[in-house]
Design a protein around this motif. Sequence first.
Motif, PDB file in Angstrom:
ATOM      1  N   LEU A  32       0.822  -1.208   0.000  1.00 19.26           N
ATOM      2  CA  LEU A  32       0.000   0.000   0.000  1.00 19.26           C
ATOM      3  C   LEU A  32       0.862   1.266   0.000  1.00 19.26           C
ATOM      4  O   LEU A  32       0.539   2.256  -0.675  1.00 19.26           O
ATOM      5  CB  LEU A  32      -0.946   0.005   1.190  1.00 19.26           C
ATOM      6  CG  LEU A  32      -2.092  -1.019   1.130  1.00 19.26           C
ATOM      7  CD1 LEU A  32      -2.880  -0.992   2.420  1.00 19.26           C
ATOM      8  CD2 LEU A  32      -2.989  -0.733  -0.049  1.00 19.26           C
ATOM      9  N   LYS A  33       1.953   1.217   0.755  1.00 20.07           N
ATOM     10  CA  LYS A  33       2.855   2.360   0.797  1.00 20.07           C
ATOM     11  C   LYS A  33       3.487   2.601  -0.582  1.00 20.07           C
ATOM     12  O   LYS A  33       3.572   3.738  -1.048  1.00 20.07           O
ATOM     13  CB  LYS A  33       3.949   2.121   1.849  1.00 20.07           C
ATOM     14  CG  LYS A  33       4.807   3.334   2.120  1.00 20.07           C
ATOM     15  CD  LYS A  33       5.652   3.173   3.362  1.00 20.07           C
ATOM     16  CE  LYS A  33       6.880   2.364   3.029  1.00 20.07           C
ATOM     17  NZ  LYS A  33       7.876   2.362   4.117  1.00 20.07           N
ATOM     18  N   GLN A  34       3.902   1.540  -1.249  1.00 23.15           N
ATOM     19  CA  GLN A  34       4.486   1.664  -2.588  1.00 23.15           C
ATOM     20  C   GLN A  34       3.469   2.212  -3.591  1.00 23.15           C
ATOM     21  O   GLN A  34       3.792   3.069  -4.416  1.00 23.15           O
ATOM     22  CB  GLN A  34       5.012   0.306  -3.070  1.00 23.15           C
ATOM     23  CG  GLN A  34       6.243  -0.167  -2.347  1.00 23.15           C
ATOM     24  CD  GLN A  34       7.440   0.733  -2.619  1.00 23.15           C
ATOM     25  OE1 GLN A  34       7.599   1.250  -3.722  1.00 23.15           O
ATOM     26  NE2 GLN A  34       8.256   0.946  -1.609  1.00 23.15           N
ATOM     27  N   ILE A  35       2.243   1.725  -3.500  1.00 20.13           N
ATOM     28  CA  ILE A  35       1.193   2.217  -4.404  1.00 20.13           C
ATOM     29  C   ILE A  35       0.942   3.701  -4.161  1.00 20.13           C
ATOM     30  O   ILE A  35       0.777   4.476  -5.113  1.00 20.13           O
ATOM     31  CB  ILE A  35      -0.099   1.384  -4.237  1.00 20.13           C
ATOM     32  CG1 ILE A  35       0.111  -0.029  -4.783  1.00 20.13           C
ATOM     33  CG2 ILE A  35      -1.271   2.060  -4.936  1.00 20.13           C
ATOM     34  CD1 ILE A  35      -1.032  -0.978  -4.521  1.00 20.13           C
ATOM     35  N   ALA A  36       0.930   4.131  -2.913  1.00 21.07           N
ATOM     36  CA  ALA A  36       0.725   5.545  -2.591  1.00 21.07           C
ATOM     37  C   ALA A  36       1.872   6.400  -3.130  1.00 21.07           C
ATOM     38  O   ALA A  36       1.644   7.494  -3.675  1.00 21.07           O
ATOM     39  CB  ALA A  36       0.590   5.732  -1.082  1.00 21.07           C
ATOM     40  N   ILE A  41       3.807  10.278  -7.248  1.00 17.83           N
ATOM     41  CA  ILE A  41       4.745  10.636  -8.316  1.00 17.83           C
ATOM     42  C   ILE A  41       4.001  10.851  -9.628  1.00 17.83           C
ATOM     43  O   ILE A  41       4.264  11.817 -10.361  1.00 17.83           O
ATOM     44  CB  ILE A  41       5.835   9.557  -8.459  1.00 17.83           C
ATOM     45  CG1 ILE A  41       6.746   9.582  -7.233  1.00 17.83           C
ATOM     46  CG2 ILE A  41       6.649   9.769  -9.734  1.00 17.83           C
ATOM     47  CD1 ILE A  41       7.722   8.431  -7.169  1.00 17.83           C
ATOM     48  N   ALA A  42       3.057   9.968  -9.942  1.00 28.25           N
ATOM     49  CA  ALA A  42       2.271  10.107 -11.168  1.00 28.25           C
ATOM     50  C   ALA A  42       1.455  11.405 -11.143  1.00 28.25           C
ATOM     51  O   ALA A  42       1.352  12.108 -12.155  1.00 28.25           O
ATOM     52  CB  ALA A  42       1.351   8.909 -11.356  1.00 28.25           C
ATOM     53  N   GLY A  43       0.878  11.743 -10.003  1.00 30.98           N
ATOM     54  CA  GLY A  43       0.118  12.981  -9.876  1.00 30.98           C
ATOM     55  C   GLY A  43       0.994  14.205 -10.059  1.00 30.98           C
ATOM     56  O   GLY A  43       0.602  15.174 -10.715  1.00 30.98           O
ATOM     57  N   LEU A  44       2.200  14.169  -9.516  1.00 30.21           N
ATOM     58  CA  LEU A  44       3.142  15.276  -9.665  1.00 30.21           C
ATOM     59  C   LEU A  44       3.550  15.450 -11.127  1.00 30.21           C
ATOM     60  O   LEU A  44       3.575  16.577 -11.644  1.00 30.21           O
ATOM     61  CB  LEU A  44       4.371  15.033  -8.793  1.00 30.21           C
ATOM     62  CG  LEU A  44       5.400  16.153  -8.727  1.00 30.21           C
ATOM     63  CD1 LEU A  44       4.784  17.388  -8.088  1.00 30.21           C
ATOM     64  CD2 LEU A  44       6.609  15.701  -7.957  1.00 30.21           C
TER      65      LEU A  44
END
Length: 126
Positions: A32-36, A41-44
Amino acid sequence: MTRRTNWIVMVIILLGVIGFVTTLVSEPLWLLKQIAIYAAIAGLIYLIYRLVSRREMGKEQSSYLKAAKQSKRRFDDRSNKGSNVRNISQVKKTKKASAIKKKKQQPSHLTVIEGKKGKKKNRAFF
């Protein structure tokens, strides 16, 4: 060749699913931490892309937005005219206002391009 690449793709997808399920069962919190982190990063990257693309559009985008606003205004005016029932005094007022509005209208920005429809082509057919 295509069958071989299909099998290679299927094997890679299968290994990915097996790895995902194994990680989900053994360390769900880490997953879950990796997905977050990846989502952040994708949002940025997406925000930076939007910022850069907005600057590049410049005049084109502003012209498009202006045309879209004018088109929407015209469509709204047309749809509102037929749906409302008005009394005679309101109709007279709107006729005066529309006469003034017609005088202020800008000329169309579209032009006619003359073509070569009447001319025949001089070709040899084989």
